[in-house]
Design an enzyme around this catalytic site. Sequence first.
Site, PDB file in Angstrom:
ATOM      1  N   GLY A 101       0.791  -1.225   0.000  1.00  9.97           N
ATOM      2  CA  GLY A 101       0.000   0.000   0.000  1.00  9.97           C
ATOM      3  C   GLY A 101       0.821   1.271   0.000  1.00  9.97           C
ATOM      4  O   GLY A 101       2.049   1.256   0.095  1.00  9.97           O
ATOM      5  N   ASP A 136       7.489   6.677   9.033  1.00 11.89           N
ATOM      6  CA  ASP A 136       6.849   7.933   9.422  1.00 11.89           C
ATOM      7  C   ASP A 136       6.070   8.583   8.290  1.00 11.89           C
ATOM      8  O   ASP A 136       5.434   9.622   8.481  1.00 11.89           O
ATOM      9  CB  ASP A 136       7.889   8.920   9.964  1.00 11.89           C
ATOM     10  CG  ASP A 136       9.004   9.232   8.961  1.00 11.89           C
ATOM     11  OD1 ASP A 136       8.849   8.901   7.765  1.00 11.89           O
ATOM     12  OD2 ASP A 136      10.037   9.789   9.377  1.00 11.89           O
ATOM     13  N   ARG A 201      -1.479  -0.090 -10.041  1.00 15.61           N
ATOM     14  CA  ARG A 201      -0.278  -0.853 -10.371  1.00 15.61           C
ATOM     15  C   ARG A 201      -0.564  -2.350 -10.349  1.00 15.61           C
ATOM     16  O   ARG A 201      -1.646  -2.776  -9.939  1.00 15.61           O
ATOM     17  CB  ARG A 201       0.829  -0.483  -9.395  1.00 15.61           C
ATOM     18  CG  ARG A 201       0.388  -0.595  -7.953  1.00 15.61           C
ATOM     19  CD  ARG A 201       1.254   0.214  -7.020  1.00 15.61           C
ATOM     20  NE  ARG A 201       1.076   1.646  -7.106  1.00 15.61           N
ATOM     21  CZ  ARG A 201       2.039   2.530  -6.833  1.00 15.61           C
ATOM     22  NH1 ARG A 201       3.229   2.104  -6.456  1.00 15.61           N
ATOM     23  NH2 ARG A 201       1.828   3.824  -6.930  1.00 15.61           N
ATOM     24  N   ASP A 273       4.836  -4.011  -7.244  1.00 17.99           N
ATOM     25  CA  ASP A 273       4.083  -2.856  -6.743  1.00 17.99           C
ATOM     26  C   ASP A 273       4.598  -1.549  -7.335  1.00 17.99           C
ATOM     27  O   ASP A 273       3.980  -0.494  -7.138  1.00 17.99           O
ATOM     28  CB  ASP A 273       4.121  -2.801  -5.211  1.00 17.99           C
ATOM     29  CG  ASP A 273       5.536  -2.737  -4.671  1.00 17.99           C
ATOM     30  OD1 ASP A 273       6.285  -3.698  -4.895  1.00 17.99           O
ATOM     31  OD2 ASP A 273       5.900  -1.741  -4.013  1.00 17.99           O
TER      32      ASP A 273
END
Length: 521
Positions: A101, A136, A201, A273
Site C-alpha cells: 500500500g 513515518d 499498479r 508494486d
Amino acid sequence: MPTLRFDNAFVRDLPGDPETGTQRRQVHRALYSRVHPTPVAAPRLVAYSREMADALGLDAAYLASPEFAQVFGGNALLDGMEPYAANYGGHQFGVWAGQLGDGRAITLGEVLGAAGERWELQLKGAGPTPYARMADGRAVLRSSIREFLCSEAMHHLGVPTTRALSLVTTGEQVVRDMFYDGNPVPEPGAVVCRVAPSFIRFGSFQLPSSRGDVALLNELIDFTIRRDFPELGGDPGSPEVRAEWFGQVCERTARTVAAWMRVGFVHGVMNTDNMSILGLTIDYGPYGWIDDFDLDWTPNTTDAQGRRYRFGNQPQIAYWNVAQLANALVPAFGDTEALESGLERFVTTYTAADRDNVARKLGLIACRDDDLELMHALYALLHSAEVDMTLFFRGLADLDLAAPSLAPFAEAFYDERKREAAVGPFNEWLSRYVARAREDGTPHAERCARLHAANPRYVLRNYLAQQAIDRAEAGDYAGIHELLDLLRRPYDEQPGRERFAQRRPDWARNRAGCSMLSCSS
C-alpha cells in the site's frame, strides 16, 4: 484560487476501508483508506514543472501564492479533494510481500483537464497512512529532488512516465539511515506532488487475488478498463475486452522498458508494486543512468548482491512481472488462453522495439538481423574498454564516414589504458559500422538527425542530481532549476551547457548518491 474540476472516480466507484485513522492494519475487501496529509511546519515551494502546471490550468500567480505551498505541502485541501491511500500488494525482489500500500503517498483527487484528460494528484512524503508499517510517511529532500527531476526528465526524453508538479520543502527534519548501516541522521524534509492519469499498479490486482477476493478483483478490473482504457469500449466484463486490455498492458510495459534501454536508464527496484498498469515509469527511488557501459550495473545497494534489477536484466524482469500479473488475473479470466496471448504480445512488442532501438541508435533506416550482432559486438567493446554509453552513441553523429577514427569518442573513455588497448578492436568495429552505414545509403544530414533524435545529449546522471542536492541542502535551489530547464531539451545541443554532458568525474565514481543508492535515496 484555481478552478479545478475534480472527478474522484476511484473513491466514488470502488469500495473503501470503513475504518478511519492512520493506525497500521491489514485492510480487507477495500482498495483504499481515506486519510488526510499530516500538516508540516513551514511549507515552501522551491520548484515546479511549468508544463505540468499548464496542463492542470494552474497559473504562475497561484503557484507563487502561500495557498499553493499550503495545499501541496499537505496543510490544506481544495474544494473537491478527497484524499486517500491506496491498498495493494506486490512481489519485492521476487518474493511475495503481501499487503504493502501507499505508505507515504496520499492521493488528493482526480482532476479533469479541458479536453477531458484525467490527472491524479498525489503527495509523496505527506505523512503516515495505514500502510506505512513502522515508517513515518515522510520523505527527505534528496529523494524528493531526485523524483521531481527524474519524472520530468523522462517525460522530455519521450519515455512513458508519471509526472511531477511541485517540490515543496516542509521546514522540518526527517531522520533517515541512508544506507541502513546504523547511522541515522536528521535531514531536511520535502513533499513532491506527482501526477499521472492513474497510479493503479500490478500489485493492486495481486493483493485481492492473493486473498481469494475474486469479487473485488473483478470490480477493479472493470473499473480500470472503464476509466483508464476507455478506447476499448464494450462491456469491461466481456472476455474479448478483458483479453485486449491485458494485451495492451503487456505491450505498454514492453515499450516502456525498451525506452529505458534506449536511453540507458536503470529503474533499480522493479517490484510488482512499482509497475504501472498504464505502462508508465513509476516510483523513482534508487534509479540511475548508465555511465560506463555495464549490463550488470544496478544503482540499488539493496540489490548489490543478487543484481536482480541490473540494467541488462530489465526486459526479463518486466516479463516476469507481467507474468505475475497474469497469474493474479486467472481467477477473473476463467482460463489462461487470453493471458498467454498477452504475454506473447509482450515478447513480440519488446523484440520489435529492441530492433527499432538498434536501428535508431545506429542511425539506420531499419534493423537487419546482422545489425543485432553488430550492436552486441559494440556492447562488448563498450564494457571491456569502460566507455560512457551516452557520450559514445551521441558521438556517432560526428563520425566521418570517409575517414573514421576514435576522435569523436575521445571524451567517452574512463580509463586511458583501456582506451589504448581497445584502439584496434574499435577501429575494426568502426570499419564494419561505416560499411553498414554506407550500404544504408542515408544522406549525412538525415543520418545525423536520426542519431540525435535517438541518443540524448543530456541525461540526469546521478552526480548531477547529487550536486543539485548538495546545493539545495545548503539552501540554494538554483541547481534544481538549472537541471529542470536543461532536461527539457535533452536531445538538443545547448551552447554554454557542455559541462552537463561530460562523463562522470572520478570523484563521483564511488561517492554516496553518485554511484549506488539505497531505497531511501
